[in-house]
Scaffold this active site. Structure first.
Site, short mmCIF file in Angstrom:
data_model
loop_
_atom_site.label_atom_id
_atom_site.label_comp_id
_atom_site.label_asym_id
_atom_site.label_seq_id
_atom_site.Cartn_x
_atom_site.Cartn_y
_atom_site.Cartn_z
N CYS A 1 -23.21 -13.13 -7.19
CA CYS A 1 -24.09 -12.12 -7.79
C CYS A 1 -23.33 -11.18 -8.72
CB CYS A 1 -24.80 -11.31 -6.72
SG CYS A 1 -25.08 -12.26 -5.22
N CYS B 1 -35.63 -6.40 0.53
CA CYS B 1 -34.87 -7.51 -0.06
C CYS B 1 -35.21 -7.71 -1.53
CB CYS B 1 -35.19 -8.81 0.66
SG CYS B 1 -34.99 -8.72 2.43
N SER B 2 -34.18 -7.93 -2.35
CA SER B 2 -34.46 -8.22 -3.76
C SER B 2 -35.09 -9.61 -3.86
CB SER B 2 -33.17 -8.13 -4.58
OG SER B 2 -32.20 -9.00 -4.08
N ILE C 1 -36.63 -13.33 -5.80
CA ILE C 1 -36.15 -14.48 -6.57
C ILE C 1 -36.68 -14.31 -7.99
CG2 ILE C 1 -36.46 -16.97 -6.85
CD1 ILE C 1 -36.62 -17.05 -3.72
N LYS D 1 -34.04 -4.63 -6.60
CA LYS D 1 -35.29 -4.75 -5.84
C LYS D 1 -36.51 -4.81 -6.72
CE LYS D 1 -38.37 -4.91 -2.74
NZ LYS D 1 -39.34 -5.38 -3.75
N HIS E 1 -33.77 -9.82 -9.59
CA HIS E 1 -32.36 -10.19 -9.48
C HIS E 1 -32.13 -11.64 -9.88
CE1 HIS E 1 -28.27 -10.32 -8.26
NE2 HIS E 1 -28.42 -10.73 -7.03
#
Lengths: 349, 387
Positions: free
Chosen positions: B88, B211-212, B214, B333, B337
């Site tokens: 990342c 959670c970030s 997809i 978020k 991402h």
């Protein structure tokens, strides 16, 4: 003039609850019922399949109207679970309802909209004068791979619509379709279970095609959401049809009577057709019904339907066959083990 | 060593971009950046692109060559083009490579880009691919998923520093507020603490909204030497520091699992290079892959003591209207991402803020810091930019 002369539905009596499937796979049932809006789904009996369901639905349709079966000139059965890859379910149905031999027949596949494609074909044959009555059936015993998200909703059931030109109980004013080559959900020959593209089945799949066909119908007919009494959409879950209805300007009151998926599950080729049947079960003369199906692969068929006086006349006996509500009442619940046995998931030597 | 400046930026929108391929994304971001810099393609000397896993997401490797080709450089000016990977942190790393190339005098005008196309595979495959950012042998094979690893960080942190579930939820709430003011953000809706704490459980205590997502997306920036910057831009932004640090790949080998030592180290190096203090920094873009990551980032970068970031967030200090805005872009978020693109997007956000082009999310800033993390903290890049 062309329309629905009579209709019938068949739903197997067995059910499995979302909680029971979730229990087996260690999933949170509330997330699923809350997310999908589906609580339980129908399960075929050990000796039921797409053919038996199609025959029952067709017989139920004929119970309600005095039609000479010999005058039925076409039978089309749409399904993703035909018993044979080669040997049409439509022939079995034709024989069972006494329409053979003077008839044309074929089986259709277009995921969940194979049945409505059959309606369109029958309309063409009737309007051109080639046949007097045609029967279009959507019937499925849908398979969901164990542990897959689709297992919660893949259900069993079917509906038969007899299309004709004389004294229909509901006239089909117009139909149009939106079709593209979109691989959102598929099953290769020889494979047991279908595969799908996850979130790709949403916006590029269901929504693109349902909105495409619905808007096309509204543009071609001038029909607006507020002109309709009811709207019925393909219902893989309760969320998608509610959202697409909202996007098109339909209200909760317009769509809820035709939303059968919460207690039935997704009957695939039967889905929008059973929804339409549920509306016809309560419809009155003059009611306007907006229908849009969806089949993966992908495409949607849209229909502008208006109920006639015939539905309330003596010629049509709604009570002579079970309504969708009656078929959904008094189910027999199975646990996952019996469900697996009914669905042939337990392989015996 | 020459000083380096950013003279052009470009981003695609971030989201589920069904109609954009991997190549489409890069071309769009690159074209915007080149236009923003007022350059023509022949002037580019080199290209660095950050991408985590095109091999598994779209079965394409040799990304450096692909990007140079589709940007129109490969067959014409034959520029050197390099794909850079640090999970990342790939974007931050690509930016750093571009900076050092110009600083050393090896090239004059360099593109640093990041791109990721994540939605062409089934969700299960995405999660399995992202697990490659962790230790495959000792973390993934024994059952740890990425959310699972960050959940362990969260459990340790919350236990030791008494951070509450509600305080933690304020991070995604703030980031969604900012994302709603960012035209490129994947999520444009504001949310509440209730949205976060009642969302589906992913890995206790982390829920869906911690959670970030997809995401598909690409971002690109153009850099040149500070001495030439004004040939191209009226609003060049100077790179005041570029730092990078590593740490053990597996979370269980760390000195302290809720402190990212690589962040601590990279930050120290960056502040030393820039000759600045923490109070000189006006805004941060940090790596909130999960809500707890933003809490740790603020502390590990040195902006407050360990255990204090929850209170800082609660008191609004890191909000758009606070004294130290964090993640004005919406963070990972809410902005989304696309793994390889995030580090470059962070640079774009800081540049926009420093230029005064951030419109509804504009803050008062002359110096900004970006923080990009690979895996659970095995690679960290920190950059400081100023006008």
């Amino acid at each position: 003039m062309v329309g629905i002369v009579t209709y019938g539905v068949y739903i197997p009596r067995f059910r499995i609850r979302v909680e029971e499937i979730a229990r087996v796979w260690g999933a949170n049932a509330e997330d699923i019922t809350g997310g999908l809006g589906v609580f339980e789904k129908s399960v075929p009996d050990i000796d039921e399949d797409t053919a038996t369901i199609a025959v029952e639905a067709a017989r139920n349709a004929l119970q309600r109207r005095g039609i000479d079966p010999g005058a039925i000139g076409a039978v089309y059965v749409g399904s993703e679970s035909h018993p044979y890859a080669v040997k049409p379910t439509a022939c079995t149905v034709g024989e069972a309802i006494g329409a053979t031999p003077k008839m044309t027949a074929a089986d259709y596949e277009f995921a969940c909209k194979a049945g409505t494609a059959g309606i369109q074909t029958c309309m063409g044959l009737v309007m051109s004068g080639i046949i007097k009555f045609g029967v279009a059936i959507g019937s499925d015993v849908a398979q969901g791979a164990p542990g897959d998200a689709l297992e919660y909703t893949a259900a069993a059931g079917g509906a038969a619509f007899v299309i004709g030109g004389e004294e229909p109980i509901a006239e089909i004013h117009h139909t149009c379709s939106y079709t593209t080559d979109t691989p959102d959900f598929w099953r290769r020959s020889g494979e047991e279970y279908p595969r799908h593209g996850g979130r790709f089945t949403g916006e590029p799949g269901y929504f693109r095609h349902v909105l495409g066909a619905a808007r096309m119908l509204m543009e071609e007919t001038g029909l607006k959401a507020k002109d309709c009494t009811y709207a019925v959409f393909h219902q893989p879950n309760a969320k998608f049809p509610r959202r697409v209805a909202q996007m098109l300007g339909f209200t909760k009151e317009q769509i809820e009577p035709g939303l059968v998926v919460p207690r039935l599950g997704n009957t695939y080729s039967g889905s929008s057709m059973i929804g339409l049947a549920a509306v016809l079960d309560i419809a009155k003369p003059g009611d306007r019904i907006f229908v849009t199906s969806f089949g993966s692969g992908a495409g949607s068929d849209a229909f502008d339907i208006e109920v006639t006086d015939v539905i309330a006349s003596g010629a049509f006996r709604r009570g002579a066959a079970p309504t969708v509500s009656e078929l959904l009442a008094d189910p027999i619940y199975l646990d996952y083990a019996l469900y697996a046995r009914h669905k042939g998931k337990i392989v015996m030597q | 060593m020459r000083e380096v400046a950013v003279i052009g930026i470009g981003c695609t929108t971030f989201g589920e971009k069904w109609n954009s391929s991997f190549r489409d994304l890069f071309i769009e971001a690159g074209a915007r950046a080149i236009e923003d810099a007022g350059l023509s393609g022949e002037q580019i000397d080199a290209l660095f692109v950050g991408n985590m896993s095109a091999g598994r997401f779209v079965e394409q490797e040799h990304i450096g060559a692909l990007i140079a080709d589709y940007a129109g450089f490969a067959g014409t000016t034959h520029i050197p083009s390099t794909r850079v990977e640090a999970a990342c942190a790939s974007g931050g790393l690509a930016f750093r490579q571009a900076v050092t190339t110009i600083a050393s005098g090896m090239a004059d005008i360099v593109v640093a880009a990041g791109v990721e196309k994540m939605t062409d595979v089934a969700p299960g495959a995405t999660v399995a691919t992202l697990a490659g950012a962790a230790d495959r042998e000792w973390e993934a094979f024994v059952g740890a998923t990425f959310p699972g690893l960050y959940a362990m960080i969260a459990n340790d942190y919350m236990h030791r520093y008494a951070l509450t579930r509600e305080q933690l939820a304020l991070v995604p709430v703030k980031n969604h507020y900012n994302g709603a003011r960012n035209p490129i953000a994947q999520f444009q809706q504001e949310i509440t603490v209730e949205t976060v704490v009642s969302s589906t459980l992913v890995a206790d205590p982390l829920r869906l909204f911690d959670c970030s997502p997809i995401t598909d997306g690409a971002a690109a920036v153009i850099l040149t030497s500070w001495e030439r910057a004004r040939e191209f831009s009226d609003t060049p932004v100077k790179v005041l520091a570029s730092a990078q640090a590593s740490d053990t790949i597996a979370l269980h080998d760390r000195r302290d699992i809720s402190t990212l030592d690589a962040t601590v180290e990279a930050a120290k190096r960056a502040f030393r290079q820039a000759r600045l203090e923490h109070r000189d920094i006006d805004m941060l873009e940090v790596h909130d892959c999960f809500s707890i990551a933003e809490i740790c980032a603020i502390e590990d970068l040195g902006f407050c003591r360990k255990g204090e970031a929850g209170r800082m967030t609660e008191e609004g200090e890191t909000s758009l209207h606070g004294r130290l805005p964090v993640n004005t872009s919406g963070g990972l978020k809410a902005c989304g991402h696309p793994v390889g693109a995030t580090g470059i997007k962070q640079i774009c956000e800081v540049v926009q803020q420093l230029r005064g082009e951030a419109e509804r999310r504009q803050v008062d800033a002359e110096v900004g810091l970006t923080h990009n993390v690979g895996g659970t903290g095995a690679t960290v890049t920190v950059h400081i930019l100023g006008v």
